[in-house]
Scaffold this active site. Structure first.
Site, PDB file in Angstrom:
ATOM      1  N   ARG A 224     -20.846  19.556 123.696  1.00 13.65           N
ATOM      2  CA  ARG A 224     -21.950  18.763 124.239  1.00 13.65           C
ATOM      3  C   ARG A 224     -21.394  17.562 125.009  1.00 13.65           C
ATOM      4  O   ARG A 224     -20.202  17.323 125.031  1.00 13.65           O
ATOM      5  CB  ARG A 224     -22.868  18.288 123.103  1.00 13.65           C
ATOM      6  CG  ARG A 224     -22.164  17.444 122.057  1.00 13.65           C
ATOM      7  CD  ARG A 224     -23.106  17.044 120.930  1.00 13.65           C
ATOM      8  NE  ARG A 224     -23.489  18.189 120.123  1.00 13.65           N
ATOM      9  CZ  ARG A 224     -22.820  18.612 119.069  1.00 13.65           C
ATOM     10  NH1 ARG A 224     -21.703  17.977 118.678  1.00 13.65           N
ATOM     11  NH2 ARG A 224     -23.212  19.657 118.382  1.00 13.65           N
ATOM     12  N   ILE A 226     -19.962  14.842 127.464  1.00 19.89           N
ATOM     13  CA  ILE A 226     -18.971  14.859 128.537  1.00 19.89           C
ATOM     14  C   ILE A 226     -18.161  16.150 128.502  1.00 19.89           C
ATOM     15  O   ILE A 226     -17.849  16.729 129.542  1.00 19.89           O
ATOM     16  CB  ILE A 226     -18.060  13.623 128.436  1.00 19.89           C
ATOM     17  CG1 ILE A 226     -18.859  12.363 128.768  1.00 19.89           C
ATOM     18  CG2 ILE A 226     -16.861  13.746 129.372  1.00 19.89           C
ATOM     19  CD1 ILE A 226     -18.091  11.063 128.572  1.00 19.89           C
ATOM     20  N   ALA A 293     -11.805  15.898 123.149  1.00 23.19           N
ATOM     21  CA  ALA A 293     -12.308  15.615 121.803  1.00 23.19           C
ATOM     22  C   ALA A 293     -11.941  14.196 121.379  1.00 23.19           C
ATOM     23  O   ALA A 293     -10.809  13.749 121.577  1.00 23.19           O
ATOM     24  CB  ALA A 293     -11.736  16.622 120.809  1.00 23.19           C
ATOM     25  N   GLY A 294     -12.902  13.508 120.803  1.00 23.35           N
ATOM     26  CA  GLY A 294     -12.642  12.144 120.349  1.00 23.35           C
ATOM     27  C   GLY A 294     -13.765  11.651 119.463  1.00 23.35           C
ATOM     28  O   GLY A 294     -14.901  12.146 119.544  1.00 23.35           O
ATOM     29  N   LYS A 299     -15.333  -0.830 113.376  1.00 26.72           N
ATOM     30  CA  LYS A 299     -15.383  -1.977 112.468  1.00 26.72           C
ATOM     31  C   LYS A 299     -14.361  -2.994 112.962  1.00 26.72           C
ATOM     32  O   LYS A 299     -13.349  -2.618 113.565  1.00 26.72           O
ATOM     33  CB  LYS A 299     -15.003  -1.582 111.028  1.00 26.72           C
ATOM     34  CG  LYS A 299     -16.073  -0.836 110.244  1.00 26.72           C
ATOM     35  CD  LYS A 299     -17.176  -1.778 109.765  1.00 26.72           C
ATOM     36  CE  LYS A 299     -18.171  -1.042 108.868  1.00 26.72           C
ATOM     37  NZ  LYS A 299     -19.269  -1.935 108.415  1.00 26.72           N
ATOM     38  N   ASN A 303     -12.487  -5.644 108.372  1.00 22.95           N
ATOM     39  CA  ASN A 303     -13.393  -4.862 107.533  1.00 22.95           C
ATOM     40  C   ASN A 303     -13.190  -3.359 107.663  1.00 22.95           C
ATOM     41  O   ASN A 303     -14.008  -2.576 107.183  1.00 22.95           O
ATOM     42  CB  ASN A 303     -14.845  -5.197 107.899  1.00 22.95           C
ATOM     43  CG  ASN A 303     -15.173  -6.664 107.680  1.00 22.95           C
ATOM     44  OD1 ASN A 303     -14.889  -7.219 106.629  1.00 22.95           O
ATOM     45  ND2 ASN A 303     -15.749  -7.293 108.702  1.00 22.95           N
ATOM     46  N   ASN A 351     -11.235  -3.853 122.984  1.00 18.98           N
ATOM     47  CA  ASN A 351     -12.667  -4.011 122.739  1.00 18.98           C
ATOM     48  C   ASN A 351     -12.874  -4.463 121.302  1.00 18.98           C
ATOM     49  O   ASN A 351     -12.305  -3.876 120.376  1.00 18.98           O
ATOM     50  CB  ASN A 351     -13.406  -2.696 122.982  1.00 18.98           C
ATOM     51  CG  ASN A 351     -14.883  -2.906 123.248  1.00 18.98           C
ATOM     52  OD1 ASN A 351     -15.325  -4.018 123.525  1.00 18.98           O
ATOM     53  ND2 ASN A 351     -15.653  -1.842 123.178  1.00 18.98           N
ATOM     54  N   TYR A 357      -9.885   2.706 117.892  1.00 14.46           N
ATOM     55  CA  TYR A 357     -10.226   3.500 119.073  1.00 14.46           C
ATOM     56  C   TYR A 357      -9.361   3.091 120.277  1.00 14.46           C
ATOM     57  O   TYR A 357      -8.798   3.952 120.973  1.00 14.46           O
ATOM     58  CB  TYR A 357     -11.700   3.307 119.401  1.00 14.46           C
ATOM     59  CG  TYR A 357     -12.206   4.119 120.565  1.00 14.46           C
ATOM     60  CD1 TYR A 357     -12.478   5.478 120.433  1.00 14.46           C
ATOM     61  CD2 TYR A 357     -12.445   3.520 121.799  1.00 14.46           C
ATOM     62  CE1 TYR A 357     -12.966   6.223 121.489  1.00 14.46           C
ATOM     63  CE2 TYR A 357     -12.927   4.253 122.867  1.00 14.46           C
ATOM     64  CZ  TYR A 357     -13.190   5.598 122.716  1.00 14.46           C
ATOM     65  OH  TYR A 357     -13.662   6.325 123.776  1.00 14.46           O
TER      66      TYR A 357
END
Length: 451
Positions: A224, A226, A293-294, A299, A303, A351, A357
């Protein structure tokens, strides 16, 4: 109709008057490639004079039905005069001859008069030389200056226009057609302000209507979003597709594979059996490998649970590393294969709340850069695509303020579509795109993030 309500409103009759009255930006609905389109440029193409532009003469009439020239005699072209010709849909300016600072004024002299003659969603490509290839410091400095000009001009474009800078190495001139077919067309609608280097490459596209004909592709995370858009676009361009996703997505995966005439392979890429199962399924070799895939598990680092960190690194970075090396070691990746890694602009800029990530995506960029030299003798290219804000189910679930910020923080003032990412992957998958390797192509509308 776009899911971006602001764009829809700003382009309505009432909305257009209102946003103009209060001084708000008016992002334009971008033109994108449509089935049945015959030419990369549907409108007028203007080409300047110059040694690289001379190579474009050989195929310019395959790009458009309306060809104009500036400062040179191109067969079939009409001489361009500012404010007298038609609106310009595409422009190519050869800046490769600019090697002294005083010559940089040619940039202003060429572009200033024609900016008001640009059609909506116009595409500009500037051709230059990689500064690192020039021995004279002044020449290298001058060519580097062109990068600043191109990025700034991209931010000044209006009405959905884009600007790219292509550095063309000696021996790479014969790959200009493939690059211009992409960057002058709606296939690059959400790419702007980018610098791409073309090196020599012997592989060529034989049929521009089906540039991937005869090539076999594997796309991970293909059920599904992208990934599905990438699979559809590769199949559109003639590739035989093998679609891979987790077993939980089997029904979506098999339905898409059936529609595209491809093969479905439900597989957890992090499992101990992943390499064995993939190799067994790919008898005969593959020509295109897309690691799409990713996952995200967001968080702040203070944390973040251990499993959040481990799972993201395992799926996003370790699995692509392991599978790619296994396919190379086993000889499953054919000569002249194309490897595309799905990175992110957050892998370039970082980010908040995504240390796991961004670490994984930066690692993919590093993988492309590190593997490229060793793969070149076999004609294999490896590149990373770094999407910005793309309209998907995931971004639709973001809080309103974050979603709007993501959309507006680019020169094009909007989010991209999965198709935009897919078109970039499809171009990098072409035989002639072996001219591009070890690089990062941002599909982000020239986002300010990581700029």
């Amino acid at each position: 109709m776009s899911s971006d309500r602001y764009i829809n409103f700003a382009n309505s009759d009432m909305g257009r008057r209102l946003v103009k009255a209060v001084g708000l930006p008016t992002p334009m609905h971008l033109e994108r490639w449509q089935a049945g389109r015959l030419r990369p440029v549907e409108g007028t193409l203007l080409i300047s004079a110059g040694p690289l532009a001379d190579h474009i003469r050989l195929f310019a009439q395959r790009l458009t039905d309306s060809l104009y020239s500036f400062g040179s005699d191109i067969p079939g072209a009409t001489a361009w005069a500012a404010e007298q010709g038609p609106k310009l849909k595409a422009v190519v300016f050869d800046a490769s001859v600019l090697v002294r600072p005083e010559q940089l004024k040619q940039l202003r002299e060429f572009f200033q008069p024609l900016l008001r003659s640009l059609d909506h969603c116009a595409h500009i490509v500037i051709l230059g030389l990689a500064p690192s290839t020039l021995e004279a410091p002044v020449a290298a400095s001058t060519q580097q200056a062109i990068e600043g000009f191109s990025r700034s001009l991209a931010k000044e474009m209006r009405n959905g226009g884009t600007v790219q800078l292509l550095h063309v190495d000696e021996g790479a001139q014969d790959q200009l057609e493939g690059a211009l077919r992409f960057f002058l067309s709606p296939k690059s609608a959400f790419i702007s302000g980018q610098v791409i280097r073309l090196s020599s490459c012997t592989a060529q596209v034989k049929d521009w209507s089906r540039p991937l004909a005869g090539r076999k592709a594997v796309v991970t995370g293909a059920a599904r979003g992208i990934g599905a858009a990438i699979a559809e676009t590769l199949a559109r361009d003639g590739a035989q597709v093998v679609l891979l996703d987790v077993p939980q997505a089997r029904s979506d995966l098999e339905a898409l594979a059936a529609r595209l005439g491809g093969q479905a392979l439900p597989l957890d890429i992090c499992s101990a059996e992943a390499v064995t199962q993939l190799l067994e399924h790919l008898n005969g070799g593959i020509d295109i490998l897309v690691h799409n895939a990713g996952i995200t598990r967001d968080k702040t680092l203070a944390n973040m649970p251990v499993d959040f960190w481990d799972s993201v690194l395992a799926v996003n970075l370790e699995a692509p590393q392991t599978l790619t090396q296994a396919l190379l070691d086993n000889g499953t990746l054919n000569d002249d294969a194309r490897i595309v890694l799905m990175a992110s602009i957050s892998g370039l800029a970082g980010n908040r709340g995504q240390t796991n990530y961004t670490t994984s995506k930066a690692g993919l960029i590093g993988l492309a850069r590190a593997m490229a030299p060793a793969l070149q003798p076999r004609g294999i290219s490896i590149n990373a695509v770094a999407p910005g804000f793309i309209e998907t189910r995931m971004t639709a679930e973001m809080p309103f303020t974050l979603r709007e910020a993501g959309r507006r923080m680019s020169s094009l003032g909007q989010g991209g579509l999965p198709q935009d990412v897919a078109e970039a992957v499809a171009w990098l998958s072409q035989p002639g795109s072996g001219a591009v390797t070890g690089q990062v192509l941002r599909v982000c509308g020239q986002s300010v993030i990581g700029a």
